[in-house]
Design a protein around this motif. Structure first.
Motif, PDB file in Angstrom:
ATOM      1  N   ASN A   1       0.807  -1.215   0.000  1.00  0.00           N
ATOM      2  CA  ASN A   1       0.000   0.000   0.000  1.00  0.00           C
ATOM      3  C   ASN A   1       0.842   1.266   0.000  1.00  0.00           C
ATOM      4  O   ASN A   1       0.329   2.345  -0.223  1.00  0.00           O
ATOM      5  CB  ASN A   1      -0.935   0.021   1.214  1.00  0.00           C
ATOM      6  CG  ASN A   1      -2.087  -0.934   1.042  1.00  0.00           C
ATOM      7  OD1 ASN A   1      -2.584  -1.096  -0.062  1.00  0.00           O
ATOM      8  ND2 ASN A   1      -2.497  -1.569   2.120  1.00  0.00           N
TER       9      ASN A   1
ATOM     10  N   GLU B   1       0.540   6.010   2.523  1.00  0.00           N
ATOM     11  CA  GLU B   1      -0.141   4.717   2.571  1.00  0.00           C
ATOM     12  C   GLU B   1      -1.524   4.869   1.932  1.00  0.00           C
ATOM     13  O   GLU B   1      -2.304   5.739   2.309  1.00  0.00           O
ATOM     14  CB  GLU B   1      -0.292   4.240   4.017  1.00  0.00           C
ATOM     15  CG  GLU B   1       1.021   3.966   4.722  1.00  0.00           C
ATOM     16  CD  GLU B   1       1.754   2.760   4.164  1.00  0.00           C
ATOM     17  OE1 GLU B   1       1.079   1.814   3.685  1.00  0.00           O
ATOM     18  OE2 GLU B   1       2.990   2.765   4.197  1.00  0.00           O
ATOM     19  N   LEU B   2      -1.816   4.026   0.944  1.00  0.00           N
ATOM     20  CA  LEU B   2      -3.071   4.163   0.209  1.00  0.00           C
ATOM     21  C   LEU B   2      -4.311   3.979   1.073  1.00  0.00           C
ATOM     22  O   LEU B   2      -5.317   4.663   0.877  1.00  0.00           O
ATOM     23  CB  LEU B   2      -3.101   3.168  -0.956  1.00  0.00           C
ATOM     24  CG  LEU B   2      -2.221   3.519  -2.152  1.00  0.00           C
ATOM     25  CD1 LEU B   2      -2.294   2.430  -3.207  1.00  0.00           C
ATOM     26  CD2 LEU B   2      -2.640   4.840  -2.747  1.00  0.00           C
ATOM     27  N   ASP B   3      -4.252   3.060   2.043  1.00  0.00           N
ATOM     28  CA  ASP B   3      -5.411   2.850   2.922  1.00  0.00           C
ATOM     29  C   ASP B   3      -5.756   4.116   3.695  1.00  0.00           C
ATOM     30  O   ASP B   3      -6.926   4.498   3.798  1.00  0.00           O
ATOM     31  CB  ASP B   3      -5.138   1.703   3.897  1.00  0.00           C
ATOM     32  CG  ASP B   3      -5.053   0.359   3.210  1.00  0.00           C
ATOM     33  OD1 ASP B   3      -5.530   0.253   2.055  1.00  0.00           O
ATOM     34  OD2 ASP B   3      -4.525  -0.582   3.819  1.00  0.00           O
ATOM     35  N   GLU B   4      -4.752   4.774   4.226  1.00  0.00           N
ATOM     36  CA  GLU B   4      -4.980   5.999   5.001  1.00  0.00           C
ATOM     37  C   GLU B   4      -5.445   7.142   4.111  1.00  0.00           C
ATOM     38  O   GLU B   4      -6.263   7.961   4.502  1.00  0.00           O
ATOM     39  CB  GLU B   4      -3.716   6.373   5.759  1.00  0.00           C
ATOM     40  CG  GLU B   4      -3.313   5.356   6.810  1.00  0.00           C
ATOM     41  CD  GLU B   4      -1.991   5.679   7.477  1.00  0.00           C
ATOM     42  OE1 GLU B   4      -1.613   6.865   7.463  1.00  0.00           O
ATOM     43  OE2 GLU B   4      -1.345   4.758   7.986  1.00  0.00           O
TER      44      GLU B   4
ATOM     45  N   LEU C   1      -7.230   6.848   1.358  1.00  0.00           N
ATOM     46  CA  LEU C   1      -8.629   6.596   1.033  1.00  0.00           C
ATOM     47  C   LEU C   1      -9.549   6.919   2.207  1.00  0.00           C
ATOM     48  O   LEU C   1     -10.653   7.432   2.021  1.00  0.00           O
ATOM     49  CB  LEU C   1      -8.824   5.133   0.587  1.00  0.00           C
ATOM     50  CG  LEU C   1      -8.199   4.781  -0.766  1.00  0.00           C
ATOM     51  CD1 LEU C   1      -8.306   3.286  -1.020  1.00  0.00           C
ATOM     52  CD2 LEU C   1      -8.880   5.565  -1.863  1.00  0.00           C
ATOM     53  N   LYS C   2      -9.105   6.627   3.432  1.00  0.00           N
ATOM     54  CA  LYS C   2      -9.909   6.964   4.613  1.00  0.00           C
ATOM     55  C   LYS C   2     -10.049   8.460   4.770  1.00  0.00           C
ATOM     56  O   LYS C   2     -11.120   8.965   5.084  1.00  0.00           O
ATOM     57  CB  LYS C   2      -9.276   6.362   5.871  1.00  0.00           C
ATOM     58  CG  LYS C   2      -9.436   4.875   5.975  1.00  0.00           C
ATOM     59  CD  LYS C   2      -8.750   4.355   7.220  1.00  0.00           C
ATOM     60  CE  LYS C   2      -8.728   2.835   7.245  1.00  0.00           C
ATOM     61  NZ  LYS C   2      -7.953   2.312   8.359  1.00  0.00           N
TER      62      LYS C   2
END
Length: 120
Positions: A28, A110-113, A115-116
């Motif tokens: 990510n 980080e891609l997850d963060e 997107l959140k």
């Protein structure tokens, strides 16, 4: 199995491409994704350069006398790979510049963060 041992440059290129693709899919972190993309680029360059080389033939540089068309390798694959290297470096520089801007806006790579934070 014998074909893999005789074509070890091509085999190494395929393995490198798989490693780069796996990194691109599984991580990510944007920097790791860029590294994976660069490994894939390098694998493609290795593959095409290995395919363009012919054992026993020379580079198309005439030193003392012309030896005929069949004495030289084709320079086009090498020229295309030089162009590909320039494009790869430019793409990497652009991706790193975008990563810096993303970090400035979101505070993370980080891609997850990302997107959140984008949803909220």
């Amino acid at each position: 199995m014998e074909g893999l041992l005789n074509n070890y440059y091509e085999t190494a290129a395929i393995i490198l491409f798989g490693v780069g693709f796996t990194i691109l899919l599984l991580h990510n972190n944007l920097i790791k994704k860029i590294i994976g993309m660069n490994i894939m680029d390098t694998a493609i360059f290795l593959f095409f350069i290995a395919k363009g080389y012919i054992e026993g033939k020379e580079a198309p540089i005439i030193v003392n006398s012309y030896k005929g068309v069949n004495a030289y390798i084709n320079p086009i694959p090498t020229g295309l790979m030089l162009t590909g290297i320039v494009v790869g470096v430019s793409t990497t520089a652009f991706a790193l510049a975008l990563t810096i801007k993303i970090y400035e806006n979101y505070g993370t790579i980080e891609l997850d963060e990302i997107l959140k934070k984008g949803d909220g």
